[in-house]
Design a protein around this motif. Structure first.
Motif, PDB file in Angstrom:
ATOM      1  N   ILE A 145       0.847  -1.704  -0.329  1.00  0.00           N
ATOM      2  CA  ILE A 145      -0.128   0.285  -0.038  1.00  0.00           C
ATOM      3  C   ILE A 145       0.958   1.730   0.416  1.00  0.00           C
ATOM      4  O   ILE A 145       0.280   2.476  -0.787  1.00  0.00           O
ATOM      5  CB  ILE A 145      -1.360   0.184   1.276  1.00  0.00           C
ATOM      6  CG1 ILE A 145      -1.842  -1.102   1.092  1.00  0.00           C
ATOM      7  CG2 ILE A 145      -1.853   1.697   1.126  1.00  0.00           C
ATOM      8  CD1 ILE A 145      -2.418  -1.253   2.723  1.00  0.00           C
ATOM      9  N   GLN A 146       2.027   1.553   0.514  1.00  0.00           N
ATOM     10  CA  GLN A 146       3.395   2.581   0.903  1.00  0.00           C
ATOM     11  C   GLN A 146       3.832   2.677  -0.545  1.00  0.00           C
ATOM     12  O   GLN A 146       3.931   3.624  -0.630  1.00  0.00           O
ATOM     13  CB  GLN A 146       3.728   2.059   2.067  1.00  0.00           C
ATOM     14  CG  GLN A 146       4.525   3.319   1.985  1.00  0.00           C
ATOM     15  CD  GLN A 146       4.188   4.231   2.775  1.00  0.00           C
ATOM     16  OE1 GLN A 146       2.882   5.147   3.464  1.00  0.00           O
ATOM     17  NE2 GLN A 146       4.400   5.370   2.846  1.00  0.00           N
ATOM     18  N   THR A 147       3.841   1.630  -1.217  1.00  0.00           N
ATOM     19  CA  THR A 147       4.520   1.504  -2.115  1.00  0.00           C
ATOM     20  C   THR A 147       4.416   2.048  -3.721  1.00  0.00           C
ATOM     21  O   THR A 147       4.463   2.330  -4.919  1.00  0.00           O
ATOM     22  CB  THR A 147       6.014   0.377  -2.508  1.00  0.00           C
ATOM     23  OG1 THR A 147       4.965  -0.830  -2.215  1.00  0.00           O
ATOM     24  CG2 THR A 147       6.969   0.196  -1.132  1.00  0.00           C
ATOM     25  N   GLU A 148       3.176   1.411  -3.921  1.00  0.00           N
ATOM     26  CA  GLU A 148       1.888   1.077  -5.310  1.00  0.00           C
ATOM     27  C   GLU A 148       1.088   1.822  -5.245  1.00  0.00           C
ATOM     28  O   GLU A 148       0.350   2.361  -5.943  1.00  0.00           O
ATOM     29  CB  GLU A 148       2.100   0.045  -5.984  1.00  0.00           C
ATOM     30  CG  GLU A 148       3.219  -1.590  -5.717  1.00  0.00           C
ATOM     31  CD  GLU A 148       2.684  -2.692  -5.911  1.00  0.00           C
ATOM     32  OE1 GLU A 148       1.914  -2.384  -6.685  1.00  0.00           O
ATOM     33  OE2 GLU A 148       3.875  -3.708  -5.880  1.00  0.00           O
TER      34      GLU A 148
ATOM     35  N   VAL B  32      -5.422   3.148   1.211  1.00  0.00           N
ATOM     36  CA  VAL B  32      -5.917   1.944   0.450  1.00  0.00           C
ATOM     37  C   VAL B  32      -6.688   1.740  -1.191  1.00  0.00           C
ATOM     38  O   VAL B  32      -7.620   2.383  -0.705  1.00  0.00           O
ATOM     39  CB  VAL B  32      -6.450   0.841   1.431  1.00  0.00           C
ATOM     40  CG1 VAL B  32      -8.145   0.132   0.967  1.00  0.00           C
ATOM     41  CG2 VAL B  32      -6.295   0.857   3.147  1.00  0.00           C
ATOM     42  N   PRO B  33      -6.672   1.267  -1.879  1.00  0.00           N
ATOM     43  CA  PRO B  33      -7.051   1.018  -2.962  1.00  0.00           C
ATOM     44  C   PRO B  33      -8.523   1.029  -2.718  1.00  0.00           C
ATOM     45  O   PRO B  33      -8.894   0.881  -1.971  1.00  0.00           O
ATOM     46  CB  PRO B  33      -7.080  -0.327  -3.990  1.00  0.00           C
ATOM     47  CG  PRO B  33      -5.686  -0.825  -3.157  1.00  0.00           C
ATOM     48  CD  PRO B  33      -5.170   0.351  -1.992  1.00  0.00           C
TER      49      PRO B  33
ATOM     50  N   THR C  67      -7.087  -7.478  -4.635  1.00  0.00           N
ATOM     51  CA  THR C  67      -6.983  -8.340  -3.929  1.00  0.00           C
ATOM     52  C   THR C  67      -5.296  -8.791  -4.603  1.00  0.00           C
ATOM     53  O   THR C  67      -5.168 -10.155  -4.786  1.00  0.00           O
ATOM     54  CB  THR C  67      -7.875  -9.849  -5.510  1.00  0.00           C
ATOM     55  OG1 THR C  67      -8.881  -9.039  -6.200  1.00  0.00           O
ATOM     56  CG2 THR C  67      -9.809  -9.995  -4.152  1.00  0.00           C
ATOM     57  N   ARG C  68      -5.323  -7.769  -4.943  1.00  0.00           N
ATOM     58  CA  ARG C  68      -3.663  -8.101  -5.468  1.00  0.00           C
ATOM     59  C   ARG C  68      -2.480  -7.534  -3.710  1.00  0.00           C
ATOM     60  O   ARG C  68      -1.518  -8.370  -3.921  1.00  0.00           O
ATOM     61  CB  ARG C  68      -2.971  -7.078  -6.471  1.00  0.00           C
ATOM     62  CG  ARG C  68      -3.541  -7.423  -8.050  1.00  0.00           C
ATOM     63  CD  ARG C  68      -2.972  -6.124  -8.554  1.00  0.00           C
ATOM     64  NE  ARG C  68      -1.746  -5.926  -8.654  1.00  0.00           N
ATOM     65  CZ  ARG C  68      -1.393  -4.910  -8.728  1.00  0.00           C
ATOM     66  NH1 ARG C  68      -1.859  -3.656  -8.845  1.00  0.00           N
ATOM     67  NH2 ARG C  68       0.089  -4.711  -8.586  1.00  0.00           N
ATOM     68  N   LEU C  69      -2.855  -7.235  -2.957  1.00  0.00           N
ATOM     69  CA  LEU C  69      -2.404  -7.221  -1.439  1.00  0.00           C
ATOM     70  C   LEU C  69      -2.247  -8.457  -0.851  1.00  0.00           C
ATOM     71  O   LEU C  69      -3.279  -9.852  -0.630  1.00  0.00           O
ATOM     72  CB  LEU C  69      -3.595  -6.145  -0.738  1.00  0.00           C
ATOM     73  CG  LEU C  69      -3.638  -4.981  -1.835  1.00  0.00           C
ATOM     74  CD1 LEU C  69      -4.447  -3.912  -0.464  1.00  0.00           C
ATOM     75  CD2 LEU C  69      -1.884  -4.389  -1.381  1.00  0.00           C
ATOM     76  N   PRO C  70      -0.991  -8.598  -0.531  1.00  0.00           N
ATOM     77  CA  PRO C  70      -0.897  -9.801   0.119  1.00  0.00           C
ATOM     78  C   PRO C  70      -2.191 -10.331   1.219  1.00  0.00           C
ATOM     79  O   PRO C  70      -2.497  -9.250   2.065  1.00  0.00           O
ATOM     80  CB  PRO C  70       0.682  -9.761   0.967  1.00  0.00           C
ATOM     81  CG  PRO C  70       0.801  -8.925   0.206  1.00  0.00           C
ATOM     82  CD  PRO C  70      -0.066  -7.861  -0.358  1.00  0.00           C
ATOM     83  N   GLY C  71      -2.847 -11.358   1.695  1.00  0.00           N
ATOM     84  CA  GLY C  71      -3.659 -11.677   2.505  1.00  0.00           C
ATOM     85  C   GLY C  71      -4.680 -11.362   2.135  1.00  0.00           C
ATOM     86  O   GLY C  71      -6.081 -11.827   3.212  1.00  0.00           O
TER      87      GLY C  71
END
Length: 210
Positions: A98-101, A106-107, A114-118
Motif C-alpha cells: 500500500i505504501q510503495t504502490e 488503500v485502493p 485482491t493483489r494485496l498480500p492476505g
C-alpha cells in the motif's frame, strides 16, 4: 429458482425489520485499519481482533509505520488472533505494498485490493462496502451457510456463492444483507444447532421445513 425469486423480497423485508441497522463489529477509524483488522479476523472473533488492533494501531497507525515494523513485534501483538506467523507476514507485506504502490492509500477497486498480500474477495468487499460505500456482498462462513439453507445458492465455493447471490439479490441490498446474514448466522442460524423454531424466516426456509 422461481420459488426462491418470489421469496427474496420477503426475506429482504424481514431482515430489514429485525436488523434495521447493521455495522461491522471490527473497530477501525480508516480503510487501512479495517483492512488489517479483517485480515486478522480469519478464524478469530471480532472481540479478540479488536483487543489486538487497539495495541497494533496505537504503535503502527499507518501503512508506512506498519511496513517498517519488525515481524517479531507484530507477532507478539497479534499472537492472540491465531495463525500469527502468516498473519504477521501478510499484514506487514500488505502495508508495504500500500505504501510503495498506492502512495499509502488503500485502493478502492477489487482488482487492486485482491493483489494485496492476505486479501481475498471477502476482505476486499468488507473494505469496499464499509469504507467506500460500494455495493458488495461479503461471503463469510455465516453468509455461506445461511444463503445455502435459504436456497439462494447451492454452491460451496465462497466466490461462486458471491456471484450467485449477486444474481438473485437486488444490488441496493448487497451491503446490508451480508451483515444481516452474519447477524442471523451468529444469533439464530447456528452451524450445528440452528434455532429454526425462533427464526423469522423459517416458513421460507427449505432447511427448516419439516
Amino acid at each position: 429458482m422461481e420459488q426462491v425469486s418470489k421469496s427474496v423480497p420477503v426475506i429482504i423485508e424481514r431482515l430489514k425489520t429485525h436488523y434495521p441497522v447493521v455495522n461491522t463489529q471490527l473497530d477501525h477509524t480508516s480503510p487501512f485499519e479495517l483492512l488489517i483488522a479483517t485480515i486478522l479476523s480469519a478464524q478469530c472473533t471480532d472481540n479478540q481482533v479488536n483487543k489486538a488492533t487497539k495495541v497494533l494501531f496505537a504503535r503502527y497507525p499507518d501503512p508506512k509505520s506498519l511496513s517498517g515494523a519488525s515481524l517479531d513485534d507484530i507477532k507478539k501483538i497479534i499472537f492472540s488472533t491465531g495463525f500469527y506467523n502468516n498473519k504477521a507476514k501478510n499484514i506487514k507485506a500488505c502495508a508495504n505494498k500500500i505504501q510503495t504502490e498506492f502512495n499509502g492509500k488503500v485502493p478502492r477497486d477489487i482488482r487492486s485490493l485482491t493483489r494485496l498480500p492476505g486479501v481475498g474477495r471477502k476482505t476486499a468487499n468488507v473494505v469496499r462496502s464499509v469504507c467506500f460505500n460500494i455495493q458488495a456482498i461479503v461471503v463469510d462462513t455465516h453468509v455461506l451457510r445461511v444463503s445455502r439453507r435459504l436456497g439462494l445458492t447451492h454452491a460451496t465455493d465462497p466466490v461462486k456463492v458471491e456471484f450467485e447471490l449477486m444474481d438473485v439479490l437486488p444490488k441496493f441490498v448487497w451491503n446490508d444483507i451480508g451483515l444481516q446474514f452474519i447477524y442471523l448466522g451468529r444469533r439464530i442460524c447456528h452451524a450445528r444447532k440452528p434455532a429454526c423454531d425462533r427464526c423469522f424466516l423459517n416458513d421460507l426456509c427449505p432447511f427448516a421445513a419439516p
